[in-house]
Motif scaffolding. Structure first.
Motif, PDB file in Angstrom:
ATOM      1  N   PRO A  15      23.172 -46.945 -36.130  1.00  0.00           N
ATOM      2  CA  PRO A  15      23.761 -47.387 -35.108  1.00  0.00           C
ATOM      3  C   PRO A  15      24.769 -46.183 -34.437  1.00  0.00           C
ATOM      4  O   PRO A  15      25.068 -46.442 -33.465  1.00  0.00           O
ATOM      5  N   LYS A  16      25.025 -45.323 -35.222  1.00  0.00           N
ATOM      6  CA  LYS A  16      25.920 -44.143 -34.707  1.00  0.00           C
ATOM      7  C   LYS A  16      27.203 -45.141 -34.236  1.00  0.00           C
ATOM      8  O   LYS A  16      27.781 -45.696 -34.901  1.00  0.00           O
ATOM      9  N   MET A  17      27.645 -44.776 -32.878  1.00  0.00           N
ATOM     10  CA  MET A  17      28.662 -45.320 -32.254  1.00  0.00           C
ATOM     11  C   MET A  17      28.484 -46.453 -31.582  1.00  0.00           C
ATOM     12  O   MET A  17      29.044 -47.061 -30.537  1.00  0.00           O
ATOM     13  N   SER A  18      27.302 -46.844 -31.505  1.00  0.00           N
ATOM     14  CA  SER A  18      26.636 -47.863 -30.564  1.00  0.00           C
ATOM     15  C   SER A  18      26.737 -49.221 -31.068  1.00  0.00           C
ATOM     16  O   SER A  18      26.467 -49.516 -32.488  1.00  0.00           O
ATOM     17  N   PHE A  19      27.250 -50.207 -30.167  1.00  0.00           N
ATOM     18  CA  PHE A  19      27.337 -51.711 -30.670  1.00  0.00           C
ATOM     19  C   PHE A  19      26.094 -52.391 -31.001  1.00  0.00           C
ATOM     20  O   PHE A  19      25.233 -52.154 -29.840  1.00  0.00           O
ATOM     21  N   GLY A  20      25.420 -53.228 -31.812  1.00  0.00           N
ATOM     22  CA  GLY A  20      24.463 -53.836 -31.718  1.00  0.00           C
ATOM     23  C   GLY A  20      23.629 -53.457 -33.002  1.00  0.00           C
ATOM     24  O   GLY A  20      22.331 -52.952 -32.988  1.00  0.00           O
ATOM     25  N   THR A  21      24.387 -53.641 -34.109  1.00  0.00           N
ATOM     26  CA  THR A  21      23.440 -53.246 -35.610  1.00  0.00           C
ATOM     27  C   THR A  21      22.684 -54.598 -35.959  1.00  0.00           C
ATOM     28  O   THR A  21      22.035 -54.559 -36.861  1.00  0.00           O
ATOM     29  N   GLY A  22      22.993 -55.694 -35.441  1.00  0.00           N
ATOM     30  CA  GLY A  22      22.538 -57.172 -36.092  1.00  0.00           C
ATOM     31  C   GLY A  22      23.476 -57.668 -36.818  1.00  0.00           C
ATOM     32  O   GLY A  22      23.291 -58.836 -36.994  1.00  0.00           O
ATOM     33  N   TYR A  23      24.799 -57.153 -37.001  1.00  0.00           N
ATOM     34  CA  TYR A  23      25.909 -57.796 -37.842  1.00  0.00           C
ATOM     35  C   TYR A  23      26.525 -58.855 -37.298  1.00  0.00           C
ATOM     36  O   TYR A  23      26.791 -59.889 -37.433  1.00  0.00           O
ATOM     37  N   HIS A  24      26.728 -58.517 -35.960  1.00  0.00           N
ATOM     38  CA  HIS A  24      27.365 -59.400 -34.892  1.00  0.00           C
ATOM     39  C   HIS A  24      26.500 -60.754 -34.899  1.00  0.00           C
ATOM     40  O   HIS A  24      25.314 -60.613 -34.498  1.00  0.00           O
ATOM     41  N   THR A  25      27.217 -61.985 -34.709  1.00  0.00           N
ATOM     42  CA  THR A  25      26.547 -63.266 -34.645  1.00  0.00           C
ATOM     43  C   THR A  25      25.732 -63.228 -33.188  1.00  0.00           C
ATOM     44  O   THR A  25      24.718 -63.644 -33.126  1.00  0.00           O
ATOM     45  N   THR A  26      26.250 -62.490 -32.275  1.00  0.00           N
ATOM     46  CA  THR A  26      25.681 -62.533 -30.757  1.00  0.00           C
ATOM     47  C   THR A  26      24.106 -61.868 -31.179  1.00  0.00           C
ATOM     48  O   THR A  26      23.346 -62.237 -30.134  1.00  0.00           O
ATOM     49  N   THR A  27      24.164 -60.806 -31.602  1.00  0.00           N
ATOM     50  CA  THR A  27      22.925 -60.115 -31.565  1.00  0.00           C
ATOM     51  C   THR A  27      21.890 -60.945 -32.610  1.00  0.00           C
ATOM     52  O   THR A  27      20.846 -61.057 -32.283  1.00  0.00           O
ATOM     53  N   ARG A  28      22.510 -61.632 -33.609  1.00  0.00           N
ATOM     54  CA  ARG A  28      21.690 -62.363 -34.629  1.00  0.00           C
ATOM     55  C   ARG A  28      21.236 -63.596 -33.830  1.00  0.00           C
ATOM     56  O   ARG A  28      19.947 -63.986 -33.827  1.00  0.00           O
ATOM     57  N   LEU A  29      21.985 -63.998 -32.898  1.00  0.00           N
ATOM     58  CA  LEU A  29      21.355 -65.345 -32.067  1.00  0.00           C
ATOM     59  C   LEU A  29      20.065 -65.017 -31.337  1.00  0.00           C
ATOM     60  O   LEU A  29      19.228 -65.665 -31.357  1.00  0.00           O
ATOM     61  N   VAL A  30      20.106 -63.761 -30.404  1.00  0.00           N
ATOM     62  CA  VAL A  30      19.011 -63.276 -29.727  1.00  0.00           C
ATOM     63  C   VAL A  30      17.762 -63.036 -30.940  1.00  0.00           C
ATOM     64  O   VAL A  30      16.778 -63.471 -30.327  1.00  0.00           O
ATOM     65  N   LEU A  31      18.010 -62.253 -31.791  1.00  0.00           N
ATOM     66  CA  LEU A  31      17.225 -61.950 -32.701  1.00  0.00           C
ATOM     67  C   LEU A  31      16.270 -63.251 -33.127  1.00  0.00           C
ATOM     68  O   LEU A  31      15.127 -63.223 -33.515  1.00  0.00           O
ATOM     69  N   LYS A  32      17.045 -64.284 -33.431  1.00  0.00           N
ATOM     70  CA  LYS A  32      16.555 -65.531 -34.032  1.00  0.00           C
ATOM     71  C   LYS A  32      15.738 -66.214 -32.888  1.00  0.00           C
ATOM     72  O   LYS A  32      14.740 -66.672 -32.907  1.00  0.00           O
ATOM     73  N   GLN A  33      16.166 -66.266 -31.620  1.00  0.00           N
ATOM     74  CA  GLN A  33      15.593 -66.764 -30.546  1.00  0.00           C
ATOM     75  C   GLN A  33      14.333 -66.368 -30.154  1.00  0.00           C
ATOM     76  O   GLN A  33      13.285 -67.224 -29.828  1.00  0.00           O
ATOM     77  N   ILE A  34      14.299 -65.015 -30.291  1.00  0.00           N
ATOM     78  CA  ILE A  34      12.905 -64.464 -29.657  1.00  0.00           C
ATOM     79  C   ILE A  34      11.888 -64.582 -30.621  1.00  0.00           C
ATOM     80  O   ILE A  34      10.752 -64.526 -30.092  1.00  0.00           O
TER      81      ILE A  34
END
Length: 280
Positions: free
Chosen positions: A115-134
């Motif tokens: 991830p370096k400095m970028s948001f979006g590692t999969g830790y946050h609930t919002t990212t997990r929701l999309v990963l589960k949905q697709i």
């Protein structure tokens, strides 16, 4: 180049609001914990006006306060992240950094994300929701748009689920570079194009079968008409980055657009809204 680390004592339901405000001030690295938000900015970009605005922002939310300002010298950010980022299973995905030695099960799909400095590692609930949905979608040969791509994790996941092509855009130069690097790590660079900028980087003629948008509510409300215009007939949009209290505002924004809300998934206080385009 030196950085400034700002630590907020902040309830989790306010994190997304603060991140949106901080990004407008050129903060571009964030760590999120239950009741704490840590943000990073190049020291030369932070001044007394920024500090005053932060104090006003914090004062508007009783009980929350800035805890600490700390100077951070030039350093190896990968080494810093290594101390906090650990592998995790999200459905059939194993999300892990390159320094992890964890091996996937036979039926798992590996997403290697540094991830370096970028948001979006999969830790946050919002990212997990999309990963589960697709994971429940048929993405074979689909064309994907990842709005606010961050680390590129969502576009990369879609390609590994069968998508033919993905385009991601982000206004953060760290995200642009990091998403590009992660596409090479996952060997999807031939199928994933990363653009620097906002929705204006998408040409009028470009249409998508699925649009993934894990962004804060205010940005989503602003760009929703553009997202719908770039959607193929019967195409889908997954909106995340939303609190459950945002649902009515999103539905109001969608009113009279040629779409319908086909699903709402919930986890803790966060929601994902799946939207389908319908024939006009």
């Amino acid at each position: 180049m030196n950085y400034l680390r700002v630590e907020f004592e902040l309830s989790e339901d306010l994190h997304e609001l603060f991140i949106a405000e901080l990004m407008d001030m050129d903060f571009y690295g964030f760590e999120q914990f239950d009741d704490k938000l840590v943000a990073y900015i190049e020291k030369q970009r932070f001044n007394d006006s920024n500090r005053e605005y932060l104090e006003q922002l914090v004062a508007a939310y009783s009980g929350d306060s800035i805890m600490e300002f700390e100077d951070i010298p030039e350093q190896n950010w990968n080494q810093s992240w290594e101390q906090t980022i650990q592998p995790q299973q999200i459905g059939k995905f194993l999300v892990k950094p390159t320094w992890s030695t964890e091996r996937p099960a036979d039926d798992e799909i590996v997403l290697e994300i540094d991830p370096k400095m970028s948001f979006g590692t999969g830790y946050h609930t919002t990212t997990r929701l999309v990963l589960k949905q697709i994971q429940g979608m048929d993405l074979k040969d689909k064309v994907i748009l990842d709005a606010g791509t961050g680390t590129g994790i969502l576009a990369i996941a879609a390609i590994k689920l069968g998508a033919r092509k993905a385009i991601g855009f982000d206004i953060d130069s760290w995200s642009r570079d990091n998403a590009h690097e992660n596409s090479f790590l996952n060997k999807v660079n031939d199928s994933f194009e990363v653009r620097f900028g906002g929705i204006e980087t998408i040409d009028d003629h470009e249409l998508f079968d699925l649009i993934l948008a894990n962004i804060n509510r205010n940005v989503l409300i602003e760009i929703l008409p553009d997202l719908v215009n770039h959607l193929n007939n019967d195409g889908m949009i997954c909106l995340s980055g939303l609190l459950h209290t945002d649902e009515d505002a999103i539905r109001d924004r969608l009113y009279e657009m040629p779409v319908q809300v086909s699903d709402v998934e919930r986890e803790e206080e966060w929601i994902l809204m799946e939207i389908q385009k319908v024939a006009e």
